[in-house]
Design an enzyme around this catalytic site. Structure first.
Site, short mmCIF file in Angstrom:
data_model
loop_
_atom_site.label_atom_id
_atom_site.label_comp_id
_atom_site.label_asym_id
_atom_site.label_seq_id
_atom_site.Cartn_x
_atom_site.Cartn_y
_atom_site.Cartn_z
N CYS A 44 5.04 -0.53 8.37
CA CYS A 44 4.12 0.59 8.60
C CYS A 44 2.83 0.41 7.82
O CYS A 44 2.79 0.64 6.61
CB CYS A 44 4.81 1.90 8.20
N CYS A 68 1.40 3.58 6.19
CA CYS A 68 2.11 3.99 4.97
C CYS A 68 1.73 3.09 3.79
O CYS A 68 1.56 3.57 2.67
CB CYS A 68 3.62 3.88 5.14
N ASP A 69 1.65 1.79 4.04
CA ASP A 69 1.63 0.86 2.92
C ASP A 69 0.34 0.06 2.75
O ASP A 69 0.18 -0.66 1.76
CB ASP A 69 2.81 -0.14 3.06
#
Ligand code: NAP
Length: 322
Positions: free
Chosen positions: A133, A136-137
């Site tokens: 992701c 997200c990261d």
């Protein structure tokens, strides 16, 4: 045994938020956790985009908190994996390996699983430099050289997004043409921070000994040659699979297998609601999954309130004994 008001299948952010809301609505929900209890956040480390935690929170800790919060209001959360359902029966029937349950309403929150390459090193380093992701990261990879695996729209979108942070993004694709739409291809080709490794497969991600990503070993699928490229992160973007096998033939799904929802969380079967990634291939965020879990809980509550008495209307008294 009398039917439950609501059974929630799945225990990621969508399922546990639905549990919190239905528990607070005095519906005494039963949550059947599933094989991947806690969902995809159990595979992440620091979550920095969950509002309210300005310094971030570890994925597993966030899920433990959500679970405890739902239990505090009376949700029954049980280990177990649903093996079959009869959504069309009234009440609906849900079976696990060792028990059978019935319920007036069902909330499906079984999520989607990111497809993985299947390498041992990938499994070992997930959450430690290997991610599924970018949203997200990505932020953790400021100024670093990273790789994105895949040739579809997701891979191009992630590669382009990641150039905001990374010094360089190498896209690794197993063929010599992309599957992504023309417009996404053009954007990726025009981006000076993106380069491509064609006809290549990731053989190994190093360094499992150090517990961080230091390089990847690519195999040229035409010549068989192997080469090592230094990267500090690998984003696997080869698609997602919605966890809808259980429901095939009983509920409307789209061409990719995602459950179709309308007017909030309503599915094609009255009394059956769906939330989170099992019905969303666009946003796929913990916060959007949680939001849709709340919607499913409210939709289920309204549905139960409207059920005729002979169908088991959920009166307050009824709810309390659930
Ligand atoms: P996808 O279209 O199925 O593409 C998956 C990619 O991963 C393909 O290039 C595939 O290679 C590769 N792949 C699959 N298994 C692999 C493996 N084991 N090893 C190496 N490579 C592998 O999935 P997606 O990109 O997630 O897109 C899913 C759907 O969402 C699509 O309909 C897409 O258009 C849509 N989407 C749209 C947008 C947008 O419009 N902004 C953004 C994201 C997704 P091959 O090409 O060789 O099969």
């Amino acid at each position: 045994m009398s039917p439950r008001n609501v059974i929630i299948i799945g225990s990621g952010p969508a399922g546990l938020t639905a549990a919190l809301y239905t528990a607070r609505g005095n519906l005494k929900p039963l949550v059947i956790e599933g094989l991947e209890a806690g969902g995809q956040l159990m595979l992440t480390t620091l979550v920095e985009n969950w509002p309210g935690h300005r310094d971030g929170i570890m994925g597993p800790e966030l899920m433990a908190e959500m679970r405890a919060q739902a239990e505090r209001f009376g949700a029954d959360i049980i280990r177990g994996h649903v093996t079959s359902v009869d959504l069309l029966a009234r009440p609906h029937v849900v079976k696990t390996a060792d028990a059978e349950y019935s319920a007036r309403s069902i909330i499906i929150a079984t999520g989607a699983s990111a497809r993985l390459l299947g390498l041992a090193s990938e499994r070992a380093l997930i959450g430690h430099g290997v991610s599924t992701c970018a949203t997200c990261d990505g932020y953790f990879f400021r100024g670093k050289s990273i790789a994105v695996v895949g040739g579809g729209d997701s891979a191009m979108e992630e590669a382009i997004f990641l150039t905001r942070f990374a010094s360089h993004v190498t896209v690794v694709h197993r063929r010599d043409t992309l599957r992504a739409s023309k417009i996404m291809q053009d954007k990726a080709f025009a981006n000076p921070k993106i380069s491509f490794e064609w006809n290549a497969e990731v053989d190994e991600i190093r360094d499992t000994g150090k517990g961080e990503v230091t390089s990847m070993v690519l195999r040229d699928l035409l010549s068989g040659e192997r080469k090592e490229i230094a990267v500090e992160g690998v984003f696997v973007a080869i698609g997602h699979t919605p966890n809808t096998k259980l429901f095939v033939g009983q509920i409307e799904t789209d061409a990719s297998g995602y459950i179709v929802t309308q007017s909030g969380s309503r599915t094609s079967v009255p009394g059956v609601f769906a939330c989170g990634d099992v019905q969303d291939h666009v946003y796929r965020q913990a916060i959007t999954a949680a939001g849709s879990g709340c919607m499913a809980a409210i939709d289920a509550e309204k549905y139960l309130d409207g059920l005729p008495q002979h169908m088991g209307q959920a009166t307050l008294e009824d709810r309390a004994v659930g």
